[in-house]
Write a protein that holds these residues in place. Structure first.
Motif, PDB file in Angstrom:
ATOM      1  N   VAL A   1      47.116  56.787  27.597  1.00 53.71           N
ATOM      2  CA  VAL A   1      45.680  56.954  27.394  1.00 53.71           C
ATOM      3  C   VAL A   1      44.921  55.937  28.245  1.00 53.71           C
ATOM      4  N   ALA A   2      45.533  54.761  28.443  1.00 52.54           N
ATOM      5  CA  ALA A   2      44.939  53.741  29.314  1.00 52.54           C
ATOM      6  C   ALA A   2      46.025  53.197  30.238  1.00 52.54           C
ATOM      7  N   GLU A   3      45.611  52.806  31.455  1.00 50.93           N
ATOM      8  CA  GLU A   3      46.577  52.287  32.440  1.00 50.93           C
ATOM      9  C   GLU A   3      46.151  50.947  33.024  1.00 50.93           C
ATOM     10  N   ALA A   4      44.975  50.494  32.663  1.00 56.79           N
ATOM     11  CA  ALA A   4      44.470  49.212  33.175  1.00 56.79           C
ATOM     12  C   ALA A   4      43.403  48.723  32.213  1.00 56.79           C
ATOM     13  N   PHE A   5      43.128  47.433  32.230  1.00 53.83           N
ATOM     14  CA  PHE A   5      42.025  46.896  31.425  1.00 53.83           C
ATOM     15  C   PHE A   5      41.694  45.482  31.872  1.00 53.83           C
ATOM     16  N   VAL A   6      40.546  45.034  31.409  1.00 55.11           N
ATOM     17  CA  VAL A   6      40.131  43.653  31.646  1.00 55.11           C
ATOM     18  C   VAL A   6      40.187  42.935  30.307  1.00 55.11           C
ATOM     19  N   SER A   7      40.852  41.791  30.267  1.00 55.05           N
ATOM     20  CA  SER A   7      40.905  40.999  29.038  1.00 55.05           C
ATOM     21  C   SER A   7      41.479  39.630  29.377  1.00 55.05           C
ATOM     22  N   SER A   8      41.696  38.820  28.367  1.00 58.02           N
ATOM     23  CA  SER A   8      42.297  37.503  28.591  1.00 58.02           C
ATOM     24  C   SER A   8      43.817  37.599  28.561  1.00 58.02           C
ATOM     25  N   GLY A   9      44.473  36.525  28.980  1.00 53.34           N
ATOM     26  CA  GLY A   9      45.913  36.425  28.809  1.00 53.34           C
ATOM     27  C   GLY A   9      46.302  36.569  27.347  1.00 53.34           C
ATOM     28  N   SER A  10      45.410  36.153  26.478  1.00 55.53           N
ATOM     29  CA  SER A  10      45.677  36.173  25.044  1.00 55.53           C
ATOM     30  C   SER A  10      45.991  37.578  24.531  1.00 55.53           C
ATOM     31  N   THR A  11      45.123  38.524  24.858  1.00 51.68           N
ATOM     32  CA  THR A  11      45.320  39.879  24.331  1.00 51.68           C
ATOM     33  C   THR A  11      46.508  40.570  25.004  1.00 51.68           C
ATOM     34  N   GLY A  12      46.715  40.313  26.292  1.00 50.86           N
ATOM     35  CA  GLY A  12      47.894  40.878  26.955  1.00 50.86           C
ATOM     36  C   GLY A  12      49.183  40.365  26.322  1.00 50.86           C
ATOM     37  N   TYR A  13      49.163  39.079  25.972  1.00 49.50           N
ATOM     38  CA  TYR A  13      50.329  38.449  25.349  1.00 49.50           C
ATOM     39  C   TYR A  13      50.542  39.006  23.937  1.00 49.50           C
ATOM     40  N   ASP A  14      49.477  39.031  23.156  1.00 47.76           N
ATOM     41  CA  ASP A  14      49.577  39.544  21.776  1.00 47.76           C
ATOM     42  C   ASP A  14      50.098  40.974  21.745  1.00 47.76           C
ATOM     43  N   ARG A  15      49.634  41.796  22.696  1.00 46.23           N
ATOM     44  CA  ARG A  15      49.971  43.221  22.682  1.00 46.23           C
ATOM     45  C   ARG A  15      51.205  43.526  23.521  1.00 46.23           C
ATOM     46  N   LYS A  16      51.882  42.469  24.034  1.00 49.86           N
ATOM     47  CA  LYS A  16      53.108  42.652  24.834  1.00 49.86           C
ATOM     48  C   LYS A  16      52.927  43.726  25.906  1.00 49.86           C
ATOM     49  N   VAL A  17      51.884  43.589  26.687  1.00 49.34           N
ATOM     50  CA  VAL A  17      51.564  44.676  27.627  1.00 49.34           C
ATOM     51  C   VAL A  17      52.536  44.741  28.795  1.00 49.34           C
ATOM     52  N   TRP A  18      53.420  43.719  28.911  1.00 49.68           N
ATOM     53  CA  TRP A  18      54.432  43.767  29.975  1.00 49.68           C
ATOM     54  C   TRP A  18      55.368  44.957  29.793  1.00 49.68           C
ATOM     55  N   GLU A  19      55.385  45.536  28.609  1.00 46.76           N
ATOM     56  CA  GLU A  19      56.232  46.712  28.414  1.00 46.76           C
ATOM     57  C   GLU A  19      55.733  47.898  29.244  1.00 46.76           C
ATOM     58  N   GLN A  20      54.426  47.913  29.566  1.00 51.46           N
ATOM     59  CA  GLN A  20      53.891  49.023  30.376  1.00 51.46           C
ATOM     60  C   GLN A  20      53.281  48.599  31.709  1.00 51.46           C
ATOM     61  N   LEU A  21      52.716  47.397  31.743  1.00 52.11           N
ATOM     62  CA  LEU A  21      51.974  46.989  32.945  1.00 52.11           C
ATOM     63  C   LEU A  21      52.695  45.860  33.657  1.00 52.11           C
ATOM     64  N   LYS A  22      52.507  45.799  34.964  1.00 53.65           N
ATOM     65  CA  LYS A  22      53.259  44.811  35.744  1.00 53.65           C
ATOM     66  C   LYS A  22      52.388  43.730  36.373  1.00 53.65           C
ATOM     67  N   TYR A  23      51.070  43.932  36.430  1.00 51.74           N
ATOM     68  CA  TYR A  23      50.218  42.994  37.179  1.00 51.74           C
ATOM     69  C   TYR A  23      49.099  42.410  36.321  1.00 51.74           C
ATOM     70  N   PHE A  24      48.911  41.111  36.452  1.00 58.63           N
ATOM     71  CA  PHE A  24      47.747  40.435  35.865  1.00 58.63           C
ATOM     72  C   PHE A  24      47.061  39.622  36.956  1.00 58.63           C
TER      73      PHE A  24
END
Ligand code: PCA
Length: 323
Positions: free
Chosen positions: A198-221
């Motif tokens: 449903v989403a493939e990119a977003f803007v947020s802090s390291g905090s939310t990417g870390y909390d949501r373990k987004v490395w499972e889907q996304l590769k770049y910060f």
């Protein structure tokens, strides 16, 4: 004898029920995960109030959107369905532009500048909340906002057509300016939105990417450091007016402590989160010069748009900030 015991028992029961009538319990909805520093900070704030009032006002936090989802928290507190709550205030910029003052791209990009901006905007934010039947208690910033993506992004052209998770009108506007497709999603639903495409990119802090373990889907910060949005804690005004002065004092004292503690935590954790993303396999990098200058151009457009919406009050805030 029996009678006397009975009389004592009745007196004891009366005093218990009198205390019960005085004691109040406030539920405090939070949108973010229990382990996030905002939620932990709010739990400490709640304990501080409960302790300081000797249990006369007990505050119980409900993290992760378990009582009300992020999008419903402000309305719930305005209408007294909950007496206190925490919300990402810029998500309400469509109701009053002053709520979006912390999300103007590249206006205030460091913790120090973000504090300065918040001091400049403080009275106006409090007045806006007051008009919404809310009493401002405290606010805590998120770390600087970066760009998360599935594929490498060297310029805005690489974002064209991408499904972009937005959390407020500023992020939705960036999506529009970049030719992306915005979709409003709460952090609590972010992992699922990424997993289902449903989403493939977003803007947020390291905090939310870390909390949501987004490395499972996304590769770049990309550590763009575009702005530092805030969570604000507010109380329903009628519930506030009904509090004894000493309980009001406890809420404000504990709120002040929470603001300072939360800010310190945000600063302390900023690098930890980005390291965490890298340790879990993400490429973390500064944006390319091209990407940075293109995003800054969006920032310029959006600053002008914000000033046009926020009128004299908005201009006064920006002028005070720039002094
Ligand atoms: N995390 C929140 C808002 C800003 C941030 O860093 C979110 O993504 O919902």
């Amino acid at each position: 004898m029996k009678k006397i015991v009975g009389a004592f028992a009745t007196a004891a029961m009366l005093s218990v029920s009198a205390n019960a009538a005085l004691a109040e319990k406030w539920d405090m909805p939070l949108a973010y995960a229990a382990t996030n520093y905002h939620s932990e900070n709010a739990a400490e704030f709640a304990k501080c109030v409960t302790d300081k009032t000797g249990g006369k006002l007990e505050i119980v936090t409900h993290p992760g959107g378990s009582l009300f989802g992020g999008n419903d928290i402000k309305r719930a507190v305005m209408t007294g369905q909950a007496n206190i709550g925490e919300r990402l205030i810029s998500a309400h910029a469509n109701e009053n532009p002053i709520y979006g003052v912390d999300s103007i791209p590249f206006l205030a990009t460091s913790f120090d500048d973000s504090e300065k901006l918040w001091r400049a905007a403080g009275d106006k934010v409090q007045a806006a909340l007051d008009a919404d039947n809310l009493v401002y208690v405290y606010a805590v910033p998120w770390p600087p906002q970066g760009l998360y993506a599935k594929n490498e992004v060297n310029s805005v052209a690489d974002l064209k057509g991408v499904k972009f998770r937005a959390y407020n009108s500023a992020t939705a506007r960036i999506a529009e300016l970049a030719g992306m497709v915005p979709v409003q999603i709460e952090a609590a639903e972010l992992s699922q939105a990424l997993a289902t495409g449903v989403a493939e990119a977003f803007v947020s802090s390291g905090s939310t990417g870390y909390d949501r373990k987004v490395w499972e889907q996304l590769k770049y910060f990309y550590d763009v450091q575009a702005w530092l949005p805030r969570n604000v804690v507010f109380v329903n005004k009628d519930a506030w007016s009904a509090l004894e002065p000493d309980a009001q004092g406890a809420v404000m004292d504990c709120g002040q402590e929470a603001a300072a503690r939360g800010l310190a935590k945000a600063k302390e954790l900023t690098d930890f989160y980005i390291k965490g993303l890298a340790e879990n396999g993400m490429t973390t990098a500064a944006p390319s010069d091209t990407l940075k200058s293109e995003l800054q151009a969006f920032g310029k457009t959006m600053t002008d748009e914000w000033l046009a919406q926020a009128g004299d009050a908005g201009k006064a805030v920006i002028d005070a900030y720039n002094q």
